[in-house]
Design a protein around this motif. Structure first.
Motif, PDB file in Angstrom:
ATOM      1  N   PRO A  15       0.802  -1.222   0.000  1.00  0.00           N
ATOM      2  CA  PRO A  15       0.000   0.000   0.000  1.00  0.00           C
ATOM      3  C   PRO A  15       0.836   1.275   0.000  1.00  0.00           C
ATOM      4  CG  PRO A  15      -0.068  -1.088   2.149  1.00  0.00           C
ATOM      5  CD  PRO A  15       0.579  -2.042   1.203  1.00  0.00           C
ATOM      6  N   GLU A  16       2.036   1.248   0.589  1.00  0.00           N
ATOM      7  CA  GLU A  16       2.853   2.459   0.642  1.00  0.00           C
ATOM      8  C   GLU A  16       3.320   2.908  -0.732  1.00  0.00           C
ATOM      9  OE1 GLU A  16       3.319  -0.181   2.480  1.00  0.00           O
ATOM     10  OE2 GLU A  16       3.036   0.420   4.567  1.00  0.00           O
ATOM     11  N   THR A  17       3.390   2.004  -1.705  1.00  0.00           N
ATOM     12  CA  THR A  17       3.869   2.356  -3.043  1.00  0.00           C
ATOM     13  C   THR A  17       2.739   2.535  -4.045  1.00  0.00           C
ATOM     14  OG1 THR A  17       4.114   0.038  -3.729  1.00  0.00           O
ATOM     15  CG2 THR A  17       5.984   1.058  -2.599  1.00  0.00           C
ATOM     16  N   CYS A  18       1.503   2.411  -3.610  1.00  0.00           N
ATOM     17  CA  CYS A  18       0.350   2.512  -4.517  1.00  0.00           C
ATOM     18  C   CYS A  18       0.074   3.979  -4.843  1.00  0.00           C
ATOM     19  CB  CYS A  18      -0.873   1.875  -3.871  1.00  0.00           C
ATOM     20  SG  CYS A  18      -2.352   1.904  -4.899  1.00  0.00           S
ATOM     21  N   ASP A  68      -6.561  21.258 -10.434  1.00  0.00           N
ATOM     22  CA  ASP A  68      -5.337  20.581 -10.832  1.00  0.00           C
ATOM     23  C   ASP A  68      -5.409  19.097 -10.478  1.00  0.00           C
ATOM     24  OD1 ASP A  68      -4.325  22.959 -11.735  1.00  0.00           O
ATOM     25  OD2 ASP A  68      -3.125  23.366  -9.951  1.00  0.00           O
ATOM     26  N   ILE A  69      -4.374  18.369 -10.917  1.00  0.00           N
ATOM     27  CA  ILE A  69      -4.229  16.955 -10.607  1.00  0.00           C
ATOM     28  C   ILE A  69      -3.152  16.802  -9.531  1.00  0.00           C
ATOM     29  CG2 ILE A  69      -3.684  14.666 -11.526  1.00  0.00           C
ATOM     30  CD1 ILE A  69      -6.161  15.822 -12.752  1.00  0.00           C
ATOM     31  N   GLY A  70      -3.424  15.989  -8.533  1.00  0.00           N
ATOM     32  CA  GLY A  70      -2.420  15.649  -7.544  1.00  0.00           C
ATOM     33  C   GLY A  70      -2.070  14.182  -7.651  1.00  0.00           C
ATOM     34  N   LEU A  71      -0.782  13.853  -7.649  1.00  0.00           N
ATOM     35  CA  LEU A  71      -0.305  12.475  -7.654  1.00  0.00           C
ATOM     36  C   LEU A  71       0.404  12.227  -6.327  1.00  0.00           C
ATOM     37  CD1 LEU A  71       1.143  12.196 -11.283  1.00  0.00           C
ATOM     38  CD2 LEU A  71      -1.181  11.759 -10.495  1.00  0.00           C
ATOM     39  N   TRP A  72       0.040  11.118  -5.661  1.00  0.00           N
ATOM     40  CA  TRP A  72       0.535  10.881  -4.305  1.00  0.00           C
ATOM     41  C   TRP A  72       0.678   9.395  -4.045  1.00  0.00           C
ATOM     42  CZ3 TRP A  72      -2.540   8.454  -0.460  1.00  0.00           C
ATOM     43  CH2 TRP A  72      -1.978   8.446   0.828  1.00  0.00           C
ATOM     44  N   ARG A  73       1.694   9.055  -3.260  1.00  0.00           N
ATOM     45  CA  ARG A  73       1.867   7.719  -2.697  1.00  0.00           C
ATOM     46  C   ARG A  73       2.072   7.871  -1.201  1.00  0.00           C
ATOM     47  NH1 ARG A  73       6.066   6.137  -7.353  1.00  0.00           N
ATOM     48  NH2 ARG A  73       6.916   8.087  -6.546  1.00  0.00           N
ATOM     49  N   PRO A  74       1.574   6.956  -0.377  1.00  0.00           N
ATOM     50  CA  PRO A  74       1.819   7.071   1.061  1.00  0.00           C
ATOM     51  C   PRO A  74       3.295   7.183   1.420  1.00  0.00           C
ATOM     52  CG  PRO A  74       0.111   5.445   0.647  1.00  0.00           C
ATOM     53  CD  PRO A  74       0.643   5.840  -0.692  1.00  0.00           C
ATOM     54  N   ALA A  75       4.155   6.527   0.644  1.00  0.00           N
ATOM     55  CA  ALA A  75       5.579   6.577   0.954  1.00  0.00           C
ATOM     56  C   ALA A  75       6.198   7.937   0.645  1.00  0.00           C
ATOM     57  CB  ALA A  75       6.320   5.484   0.184  1.00  0.00           C
ATOM     58  N   ASP A  76       5.540   8.749  -0.185  1.00  0.00           N
ATOM     59  CA  ASP A  76       6.136  10.020  -0.614  1.00  0.00           C
ATOM     60  C   ASP A  76       6.039  11.110   0.443  1.00  0.00           C
ATOM     61  OD1 ASP A  76       6.881   9.034  -3.056  1.00  0.00           O
ATOM     62  OD2 ASP A  76       5.072   9.721  -4.086  1.00  0.00           O
ATOM     63  N   ARG A  77       4.921  11.164   1.160  1.00  0.00           N
ATOM     64  CA  ARG A  77       4.637  12.199   2.154  1.00  0.00           C
ATOM     65  C   ARG A  77       4.528  13.587   1.538  1.00  0.00           C
ATOM     66  NH1 ARG A  77       4.971  10.115   7.218  1.00  0.00           N
ATOM     67  NH2 ARG A  77       6.069   8.140   7.426  1.00  0.00           N
ATOM     68  N   HIS A  78       4.342  13.672   0.234  1.00  0.00           N
ATOM     69  CA  HIS A  78       4.004  14.944  -0.388  1.00  0.00           C
ATOM     70  C   HIS A  78       3.237  14.650  -1.674  1.00  0.00           C
ATOM     71  CE1 HIS A  78       7.837  13.940  -2.385  1.00  0.00           C
ATOM     72  NE2 HIS A  78       7.332  14.583  -3.425  1.00  0.00           N
ATOM     73  N   VAL A  79       2.563  15.672  -2.190  1.00  0.00           N
ATOM     74  CA  VAL A  79       1.717  15.533  -3.373  1.00  0.00           C
ATOM     75  C   VAL A  79       2.387  16.247  -4.545  1.00  0.00           C
ATOM     76  CG1 VAL A  79      -0.525  16.102  -4.403  1.00  0.00           C
ATOM     77  CG2 VAL A  79      -0.402  15.357  -2.010  1.00  0.00           C
ATOM     78  N   PHE A  80       2.535  15.547  -5.666  1.00  0.00           N
ATOM     79  CA  PHE A  80       2.997  16.168  -6.900  1.00  0.00           C
ATOM     80  C   PHE A  80       1.800  16.848  -7.564  1.00  0.00           C
ATOM     81  CE2 PHE A  80       5.862  12.584  -6.201  1.00  0.00           C
ATOM     82  CZ  PHE A  80       7.114  13.176  -6.353  1.00  0.00           C
ATOM     83  N   ARG A  81       1.898  18.139  -7.808  1.00  0.00           N
ATOM     84  CA  ARG A  81       0.792  18.896  -8.404  1.00  0.00           C
ATOM     85  C   ARG A  81       1.073  19.130  -9.881  1.00  0.00           C
ATOM     86  NH1 ARG A  81      -3.161  22.725  -6.526  1.00  0.00           N
ATOM     87  NH2 ARG A  81      -2.460  22.311  -4.402  1.00  0.00           N
ATOM     88  N   LEU A  82       0.088  18.781 -10.724  1.00  0.00           N
ATOM     89  CA  LEU A  82       0.198  18.957 -12.164  1.00  0.00           C
ATOM     90  C   LEU A  82      -1.073  19.611 -12.691  1.00  0.00           C
ATOM     91  CD1 LEU A  82       1.562  15.396 -13.044  1.00  0.00           C
ATOM     92  CD2 LEU A  82       2.897  17.493 -12.918  1.00  0.00           C
ATOM     93  N   GLY A  83      -0.935  20.382 -13.750  1.00  0.00           N
ATOM     94  CA  GLY A  83      -2.098  21.002 -14.366  1.00  0.00           C
ATOM     95  C   GLY A  83      -2.955  19.977 -15.085  1.00  0.00           C
ATOM     96  N   ALA A  84      -4.267  20.105 -14.974  1.00  0.00           N
ATOM     97  CA  ALA A  84      -5.183  19.197 -15.681  1.00  0.00           C
ATOM     98  C   ALA A  84      -5.225  19.565 -17.160  1.00  0.00           C
ATOM     99  CB  ALA A  84      -6.579  19.284 -15.077  1.00  0.00           C
ATOM    100  N   PRO A  85      -5.402  18.585 -18.038  1.00  0.00           N
ATOM    101  CA  PRO A  85      -5.497  18.900 -19.461  1.00  0.00           C
ATOM    102  C   PRO A  85      -6.783  19.649 -19.774  1.00  0.00           C
ATOM    103  CG  PRO A  85      -6.021  16.588 -19.075  1.00  0.00           C
ATOM    104  CD  PRO A  85      -5.534  17.143 -17.766  1.00  0.00           C
ATOM    105  N   ALA A  86      -6.740  20.465 -20.799  1.00  0.00           N
ATOM    106  CA  ALA A  86      -7.938  21.173 -21.249  1.00  0.00           C
ATOM    107  C   ALA A  86      -9.001  20.159 -21.661  1.00  0.00           C
ATOM    108  CB  ALA A  86      -7.602  22.091 -22.423  1.00  0.00           C
ATOM    109  N   GLY A  87     -10.236  20.390 -21.214  1.00  0.00           N
ATOM    110  CA  GLY A  87     -11.325  19.500 -21.571  1.00  0.00           C
ATOM    111  C   GLY A  87     -11.387  18.223 -20.780  1.00  0.00           C
ATOM    112  N   TRP A  88     -10.665  18.161 -19.652  1.00  0.00           N
ATOM    113  CA  TRP A  88     -10.684  16.949 -18.816  1.00  0.00           C
ATOM    114  C   TRP A  88     -12.123  16.623 -18.428  1.00  0.00           C
ATOM    115  CZ3 TRP A  88      -9.331  16.814 -12.977  1.00  0.00           C
ATOM    116  CH2 TRP A  88      -9.252  15.484 -12.541  1.00  0.00           C
ATOM    117  N   LEU A  89     -12.503  15.349 -18.561  1.00  0.00           N
ATOM    118  CA  LEU A  89     -13.887  14.935 -18.403  1.00  0.00           C
ATOM    119  C   LEU A  89     -14.164  14.361 -17.022  1.00  0.00           C
ATOM    120  CD1 LEU A  89     -14.503  13.232 -21.857  1.00  0.00           C
ATOM    121  CD2 LEU A  89     -15.358  15.446 -21.090  1.00  0.00           C
TER     122      LEU A  89
END
Length: 353
Positions: free
Chosen positions: A262-265, A275-296
């Motif tokens: 689970p820590e690497t999921c 925006d989009i956030g990408l996170w893993r329990p092992a990271d202890r921080h969230v990678f923030r990325l812009g959402a694509p135009a027209g994201w559904l």
């Protein structure tokens, strides 16, 4: 698994089948709406419109099955009607076939909505919620029309699948002033506790990954609504990382294939700013990325290799997928997030399976 009188609410503007092969949405605008199926399993996605002679209402729901058919839920007079739509070839061009599945009576004060796609890809379920009782209906994959498979005391919302077989379902049940996630065995109709961090806290399940056992929850046990994570069937305390402090962030996809890790999921989050956030329990921080135009619809599909696919539609690209890779994280700092009290109910692994 994410709702007056009777109402229908849309689970999501864009819904992806559990195996990632197809997706569906209600396309069009105003009084010219129709179901649309996306094929995602090929080298490039493509969309097939499924219009009928009469346009669909804006509050209809659609859900893709693994065989390529699209389930539609409509309010028709005094019933909630369910049907399967599919493309058919014809000499004059493509047509839409429709198979009626029956319906459920529309009772005053009952909210009926589709649950997320079943992991087996063949069945489909709906939730009918009243103030004092909630019924889970199987509306597709059964031979004689919709049938009730479980009745749960209390008013339930949410809906998250806990296994790959489509048997164990988690619901957020409001009962006696608090909301707790419970597990429902749809084969037996049994209900068992799933989350209870403290006696008085509201503990909701937002996402579960059956491969790794990762659970993402929202609870006010820390004193305010917070996102946290735990492990299915574990007695370890639920953690509330500082990086997940924005309570209105919403998880919408988990990385499959991380068996017992689970820590690497990877988890994809829809952040309040869009925006989009990408996170893993092992990271202890969230990678923030812009959402694509027209994201559904805040939807996405994560591959076992760690690539997140986001559907989008623009005037230039009416059917598209963009891929994001889960970044490689530096080693986490030596810091332990304060845990909440350990969950007290019987672990789900002890429920009858």
């Amino acid at each position: 698994m994410t709702v007056c009188a009777i109402e229908i609410t849309t689970t999501a503007a864009f819904t992806i089948a559990a195996d990632g092969s197809y997706a569906a949405r209600l396309a069009g605008e105003g009084e010219a709406r129709y179901a649309e199926r996306w094929t995602l399993a090929g080298p490039e996605p493509y969309a097939v419109p499924l219009p009928l002679a009469q346009p669909e209402e804006a509050d209809s729901e659609v859900l893709p099955l693994a065989d390529g058919r699209v389930l539609i839920h409509r309010r028709v007079a005094d019933r909630h009607a369910f049907a399967l739509l599919y493309p058919t070839g014809a000499a004059a061009g493509p047509r839409t076939g429709e198979l009626q599945l029956g319906g459920v009576d529309a009772q005053e004060g009952v909210r009926v909505r589709l649950l997320p796609p079943s992991p087996d890809g063949a069945g489909a379920f709906a939730l009918a919620s009243e103030d004092t009782v909630t019924t889970v209906w199987q509306v597709a994959g059964c031979p004689f029309g919709p049938r009730p498979v479980a009745r749960i005391p209390g008013r339930c919302s949410g809906g998250v699948w806990l296994d790959r077989a489509g048997r164990m379902l988690a619901l957020d049940r409001e009962l006696e002033g608090t909301t707790k996630a419970v597990a429902v065995d749809l084969a037996r109709g049994d209900v068992s506790p799933l989350l209870q961090i403290t006696e008085d806290s509201d503990d909701l399940l937002l996402l579960a990954d059956p491969d790794s056992g990762l659970l993402v929850i929202r609870s006010d046990a820390p004193g305010e609504p917070r996102l946290g994570w735990g492990v299915l069937g574990s007695a370890r305390p639920v953690r509330f990382p500082e990086c997940l402090r924005p309570a209105d962030a919403h998880p919408f996809a988990a990385q499959p294939g991380q068996a017992l890790m689970p820590e690497t999921c990877g988890v994809a989050l829809r952040l309040p700013e869009g925006d989009i956030g990408l996170w893993r329990p092992a990271d202890r921080h969230v990678f923030r990325l812009g959402a694509p135009a027209g994201w559904l619809g805040g939807a996405g599909l994560w591959s076992p290799q760690g690539r997140l696919h986001l559907p989008y539609a623009t005037p230039e690209v009416p059917c598209g997928l963009v891929g994001l890779n889960l970044p490689v994280s530096p080693p986490p700092p030596v810091r332990v997030d304060p845990p909440a009290a350990a969950p007290r109910p019987v672990p789900l692994q002890q429920a009858p399976l």
